[in-house]
Write an enzyme that holds these catalytic residues in place. Sequence first.
Site, PDB file in Angstrom:
ATOM      1  N   ASP A   3     -14.277 -15.650   7.985  1.00 34.70           N
ATOM      2  CA  ASP A   3     -12.969 -15.154   7.747  1.00 34.70           C
ATOM      3  C   ASP A   3     -12.048 -15.394   9.202  1.00 34.70           C
ATOM      4  O   ASP A   3     -12.230 -14.122   9.530  1.00 34.70           O
ATOM      5  CB  ASP A   3     -12.788 -14.276   6.913  1.00 34.70           C
ATOM      6  N   TYR A  24     -12.571  -6.934   5.904  1.00 35.63           N
ATOM      7  CA  TYR A  24     -11.525  -7.014   5.093  1.00 35.63           C
ATOM      8  C   TYR A  24     -10.923  -8.220   4.901  1.00 35.63           C
ATOM      9  O   TYR A  24     -11.131  -9.273   5.755  1.00 35.63           O
ATOM     10  CB  TYR A  24     -10.053  -6.337   5.843  1.00 35.63           C
ATOM     11  N   TYR A  72       0.804  -1.192  -0.031  1.00 35.30           N
ATOM     12  CA  TYR A  72      -0.143   0.003   0.035  1.00 35.30           C
ATOM     13  C   TYR A  72       0.855   1.164  -0.197  1.00 35.30           C
ATOM     14  O   TYR A  72       0.520   2.142   0.820  1.00 35.30           O
ATOM     15  CB  TYR A  72      -0.836  -0.024   1.354  1.00 35.30           C
ATOM     16  N   LYS A 114      -2.488 -16.586   8.364  1.00 30.95           N
ATOM     17  CA  LYS A 114      -1.896 -16.017   9.160  1.00 30.95           C
ATOM     18  C   LYS A 114      -1.071 -16.591  10.241  1.00 30.95           C
ATOM     19  O   LYS A 114       0.052 -17.066   9.967  1.00 30.95           O
ATOM     20  CB  LYS A 114      -2.743 -14.536   9.833  1.00 30.95           C
TER      21      LYS A 114
HETATM   22  C1  LIG Z   1      -4.889 -10.662   6.185  1.00 29.50           C
HETATM   23  C2  LIG Z   1      -6.309 -11.100   5.982  1.00 29.50           C
HETATM   24  C3  LIG Z   1      -6.649 -11.634   4.733  1.00 29.50           C
HETATM   25  C4  LIG Z   1      -5.611 -11.968   3.623  1.00 29.50           C
HETATM   26  O1  LIG Z   1      -4.500 -12.577   3.826  1.00 29.50           O
HETATM   27  P1  LIG Z   1      -3.143 -12.584   2.729  1.00 29.50           P
HETATM   28  O2  LIG Z   1      -2.297 -13.674   3.351  1.00 29.50           O
HETATM   29  O3  LIG Z   1      -2.724 -11.151   3.217  1.00 29.50           O
HETATM   30  O4  LIG Z   1      -3.715 -12.810   1.414  1.00 29.50           O
HETATM   31  C5  LIG Z   1      -8.011 -12.167   4.458  1.00 29.50           C
HETATM   32  N1  LIG Z   1      -8.776 -11.791   5.486  1.00 29.50           N
HETATM   33  C6  LIG Z   1      -8.530 -11.459   6.852  1.00 29.50           C
HETATM   34  C7  LIG Z   1      -9.409 -11.412   7.974  1.00 29.50           C
HETATM   35  C8  LIG Z   1      -7.207 -10.902   7.047  1.00 29.50           C
HETATM   36  O5  LIG Z   1      -7.014 -10.587   8.163  1.00 29.50           O
END
Ligand SMILES: *Cc1c(COP(=O)(O)O)cnc(C)c1O
Length: 429
Positions: free
Chosen positions: A249, A148, A20, A278
């Site tokens: 997510d 996000y 970014y 993550k």
């Molecule tokens: C970081 C994140 C993503 C994307 O993961 P990347 O490994 O950066 O592609 C998707 N959803 C959430 C909630 C996240 O925190």
Amino acid sequence: MSNNYSIDLDFDKNHIWHPYTSMIDPLPVYPVARTFDNRIVLETGEELIDGMASWWSAIHGYGHPKLIAAIQQQAAKMSHVMFGGLTHAPAVELCKKLVAITPSPLQKVFLADSGSVAVEVAIKMALQFWLSRGFHHKRKLMTAKKGYHGDTFAAMSVCDPVNSMHSMYQGFLPEHVFVPAPQTSFFAQPNELELLQLREYFVTHHHECAAFIIEPIVQNAGGMNFYHPSYLKALRDLCDEFEVLLILDEIATGFGRTGTLFASEHADISPDILCIGKALTGGMMTLSATLTTDQVALGISQGEAKVLMHGPTFMGNPLACNVACASIDLLVENDWQTQVTALADGLQALQACQTLDAVKNVRVLGGIGVVEVNRQVNVAKIQAYFIKLGVWIRPFGKLIYIMPPYTTPTADLALLCEAVFKAIAADEF
Ligand SMILES: *Cc1c(COP(=O)(O)O)cnc(C)c1O
């Protein structure tokens, strides 16, 4: 062979994109020499207390000997092999562990290489599921504002439309149904009116929607919004009533960060599809997974296509799977619940910021502490100040937030909180 390259910062500035940032006027980057425990050591000698766990991932700190051993031993045996037509112990063991620790209806695992891709796979699963059952009109998603879900196109299409600049991609990005961001705080009383309004969106849009996708309890990069479990419970019921799949997510919230192993446990619900990433490998390698139920998996497999149309080159990478197994073992061994409770206690020191005029709100949940200020933070300015104080914290927007490694010593946690207070009090933001 160890690498002894020195860092060419001019080359970095002129040729390398960081997340970014502008290529003309990039924010400063600090050269890192090495990391250990909860420390990041800069080339210039400063040793920083890490407040970010490298974006939620380094939950056990850096360089844990068991995680290093897991990679070294696996690398010596087999670093990578294609997953098409082949399988191996690290992938099988990892998927066994994931099925065991996630909510019990989730039985089928798809391994991918990043969080965004896990979200892409989840969306494909939902679309293919309804398609194979003959619901050809369920082609959209529902989601909440301030979310996000990643930066690839399908993931971006369900991110907050303002934060992720949807207007720029008009005509290219699929258009989905956005409901208001959850309003009721995690710490407030449930709000019936909000849930009734949510219901109206389902009444109007369920026939065109394959799934509702949301980050459970904590909307992270879209605003660090901690919302009430009753919202998630209501979502689960609405999804069942209106035949919409629920995708959670948990890429940021998974593996204990919010005080429960998965944030969905705060609401005692289980999704139809779950995305994790993550912290999955303890921050050592990139890896993600999308889990789903027998029902969704069978639905897809009985459809016209018969197969799930996805297969990354580095799917099931043995190094990543092996270190993920070791990281999950460490969670148990280290008693993550005690660790995260200690973080939550220590982070309460941030409440002192409430007394500062520039502070709008302070909130702490599990190992996440957020101080919301009343103006956009000058990231370059505050980071320079933080480095002088010996901490690594990277704010965005109006949010100065920390989610340190679970292994952070109490004294370091206090220093992180104190640094946030000092930066705001000294107007260094
Ligand atoms: C970081 C994140 C993503 C994307 O993961 P990347 O490994 O950066 O592609 C998707 N959803 C959430 C909630 C996240 O925190």
